[in-house]
Design a protein around this motif. Structure first.
Motif, PDB file in Angstrom:
ATOM      1  N   GLU A 174      22.272  31.673  58.499  1.00  0.00           N
ATOM      2  CA  GLU A 174      21.533  33.529  58.125  1.00  0.00           C
ATOM      3  C   GLU A 174      21.895  33.857  56.943  1.00  0.00           C
ATOM      4  OE1 GLU A 174      21.599  34.139  62.867  1.00  0.00           O
ATOM      5  OE2 GLU A 174      23.537  34.380  62.188  1.00  0.00           O
ATOM      6  N   TYR A 186      15.534  38.712  50.765  1.00  0.00           N
ATOM      7  CA  TYR A 186      16.072  40.141  51.144  1.00  0.00           C
ATOM      8  C   TYR A 186      16.362  40.490  50.035  1.00  0.00           C
ATOM      9  CZ  TYR A 186      16.059  39.287  55.707  1.00  0.00           C
ATOM     10  OH  TYR A 186      15.903  38.840  57.309  1.00  0.00           O
ATOM     11  N   SER A 225       9.586  38.166  56.034  1.00  0.00           N
ATOM     12  CA  SER A 225       9.539  38.540  57.034  1.00  0.00           C
ATOM     13  C   SER A 225      10.853  39.517  57.090  1.00  0.00           C
ATOM     14  CB  SER A 225      10.547  37.933  58.238  1.00  0.00           C
ATOM     15  OG  SER A 225      10.823  36.614  56.553  1.00  0.00           O
ATOM     16  N   ALA A 226      11.503  39.388  55.771  1.00  0.00           N
ATOM     17  CA  ALA A 226      12.398  40.693  55.204  1.00  0.00           C
ATOM     18  C   ALA A 226      12.157  41.752  54.715  1.00  0.00           C
ATOM     19  CB  ALA A 226      13.375  40.044  54.105  1.00  0.00           C
ATOM     20  N   GLN A 265      11.684  43.784  58.907  1.00  0.00           N
ATOM     21  CA  GLN A 265      12.837  44.252  58.664  1.00  0.00           C
ATOM     22  C   GLN A 265      13.791  45.224  58.116  1.00  0.00           C
ATOM     23  OE1 GLN A 265      15.951  40.979  58.916  1.00  0.00           O
ATOM     24  NE2 GLN A 265      15.350  40.483  61.191  1.00  0.00           N
ATOM     25  N   LYS A 267      11.679  48.242  58.542  1.00  0.00           N
ATOM     26  CA  LYS A 267      12.273  49.142  59.746  1.00  0.00           C
ATOM     27  C   LYS A 267      13.712  49.571  60.378  1.00  0.00           C
ATOM     28  CE  LYS A 267      10.801  49.243  63.523  1.00  0.00           C
ATOM     29  NZ  LYS A 267       9.586  50.378  63.989  1.00  0.00           N
ATOM     30  N   ALA A 268      14.475  49.400  59.088  1.00  0.00           N
ATOM     31  CA  ALA A 268      16.173  49.576  59.175  1.00  0.00           C
ATOM     32  C   ALA A 268      15.804  50.738  58.249  1.00  0.00           C
ATOM     33  CB  ALA A 268      16.570  49.110  58.279  1.00  0.00           C
ATOM     34  N   LEU A 323      10.702  39.761  64.597  1.00  0.00           N
ATOM     35  CA  LEU A 323      11.011  40.630  63.591  1.00  0.00           C
ATOM     36  C   LEU A 323      10.979  41.973  64.224  1.00  0.00           C
ATOM     37  CD1 LEU A 323       9.610  38.584  60.535  1.00  0.00           C
ATOM     38  CD2 LEU A 323      12.148  38.886  61.211  1.00  0.00           C
ATOM     39  N   GLY A 324      10.514  42.744  64.689  1.00  0.00           N
ATOM     40  CA  GLY A 324      10.444  44.354  65.218  1.00  0.00           C
ATOM     41  C   GLY A 324       8.843  44.691  64.535  1.00  0.00           C
ATOM     42  N   LEU A 345      21.159  45.651  61.858  1.00  0.00           N
ATOM     43  CA  LEU A 345      19.986  45.896  61.236  1.00  0.00           C
ATOM     44  C   LEU A 345      18.964  45.488  60.941  1.00  0.00           C
ATOM     45  CD1 LEU A 345      20.854  49.754  59.944  1.00  0.00           C
ATOM     46  CD2 LEU A 345      19.380  49.226  62.401  1.00  0.00           C
ATOM     47  N   VAL A 346      20.150  43.911  59.747  1.00  0.00           N
ATOM     48  CA  VAL A 346      19.087  42.685  59.725  1.00  0.00           C
ATOM     49  C   VAL A 346      19.735  41.887  60.091  1.00  0.00           C
ATOM     50  CG1 VAL A 346      18.007  44.052  57.260  1.00  0.00           C
ATOM     51  CG2 VAL A 346      19.998  43.270  57.298  1.00  0.00           C
ATOM     52  N   LYS A 347      18.479  40.806  60.130  1.00  0.00           N
ATOM     53  CA  LYS A 347      19.407  39.427  60.068  1.00  0.00           C
ATOM     54  C   LYS A 347      18.501  38.288  60.177  1.00  0.00           C
ATOM     55  CE  LYS A 347      21.588  36.692  63.528  1.00  0.00           C
ATOM     56  NZ  LYS A 347      22.459  37.025  65.768  1.00  0.00           N
TER      57      LYS A 347
END
Length: 327
Positions: A119, A127, A157-158, A161, A164-165, A186-187, A293-295
């Motif tokens: 990760e 990111y 994908s980053a 996330q 959303k954050a 991922l949200g 909040l991110v992963k």
């Protein structure tokens, strides 16, 4: 040590060769690190082909980011010590697809303790790029709508996330049902499969006709062209790259008439112009990781021997999410 090397340029599967080579030597400001994890990135594909803006001398080892353990440090290294777990961007031609690699201390950061090796390895380029795009270049606001192309890819994908954050409503565009499911994990608030749906119509319906406030585009080509048809008043389209293979020729009169902005982002330039901004971004990404909040979602954890096939599949566009190699 074992390392993947490119001795001639071409498609990754054809030109990557796993070889026994000497360990690289760290310079004064560099560190030798034992590679714990190294993710696949599209620049690795382009580098093998000779199509990336950075062209290491042959032969070279690709792998543009990693998580590693510091084994030794150069005489001028002040930021890290032997035993530290770090992430960063290797000093090419000694890239991350090897048992050992070299990092310059200015391209290296402490690995967030909230993330495991795989990760953490994926928290650097993707990111950082997404954070700069959304917060420094487009100033995404809470409550705005963010449209992310290639939402199941590394940088996309980053962006999902991080969007959303930031409190945005996120629409993810993907190609295929497997990638759609990944984007949902991922949200993303709405996921559009471009193989079976028209994302322009979906964006207009989702926003009540207003359109997307920010478009995150690492694809180019048709993705860019259609995005101009569903961009909001005072919207911002941030150009990350051209993974689709076609560089758009924007009609500037259209940008004028619809009152939207076209913004470029080359994250690597900040290393030359504003290193402090990169350092500050890592602090913020670590905070977000610690807060849950991110992963990075790792879809495949593969051995070092799988690099050629993994990079080849990334080039084919058939991978989903982050593919990480662990020696």
């Amino acid at each position: 040590m074992k390392a993947w090397r490119v001795n001639q340029l071409g498609e990754p599967r054809d030109v990557l060769s796993l070889e026994e080579v000497s360990e690289p030597t760290a310079g004064a400001t560099e560190m030798l690190v034992k590679v714990l994890a190294a993710p696949a990135n599209f620049p690795d594909v382009l580098m093998c082909r000779g199509e990336y803006q950075i062209k290491p001398p042959l032969p070279f080892t690709p792998g543009v980011e990693l998580c590693g353990e510091v084994v030794s440090v150069g005489d001028s290294v002040t930021k890290f010590a032997v035993g530290d777990r770090v992430i960063g961007n290797p000093s090419l031609p000694s890239g991350g697809f090897a048992e050992f690699s070299v990092l310059d201390q200015n391209n290296t950061f402490p690995a967030p303790s909230a993330l495991d090796d795989a990760e953490a390895s994926a928290l650097s380029i993707g990111y950082q790029t997404a954070w700069f795009a959304l917060h420094r270049r487009t100033q995404l606001l809470e409550g705005e709508t963010l449209l992310v192309h290639a939402a199941a890819g590394g940088v996309g994908s980053a962006a999902v996330q991080l969007g959303k954050a930031a409190g945005a409503k996120v629409i993810g565009v993907v190609g295929g049902p497997e990638k759609a499911e990944y984007a949902r994990k991922l949200g993303a608030d709405l996921v559009v499969d471009r193989h079976s749906e028209d994302f322009v119509a979906a964006v207009k319906e989702f926003t009540g006709g207003k359109g997307a406030d920010v478009v995150f585009d690492p694809v180019g080509g048709d993705a860019y062209a259609k995005s101009t048809k569903c961009i909001a008043f005072e919207g911002r389209i941030v150009i990350i790259g051209f993974a689709g293979g076609t560089i758009p020729q924007p009609a500037l009169n259209h940008a004028l008439i619809k009152n939207y902005s076209i913004i470029g982002l080359h994250w690597g330039l900040y290393k030359a112009y504003n290193q402090q901004a990169i350092d500050d971004c890592h602090v913020e990404l670590t905070r977000l990781a610690d807060a849950g909040l991110v992963k990075p979602l790792i879809s495949e954890r593969l051995s070092l021997t799988d690099v050629a096939d993994g990079i080849g599949r990334l080039g084919d566009g058939t991978t989903v999410g982050r593919v990480v190699f662990q020696p």
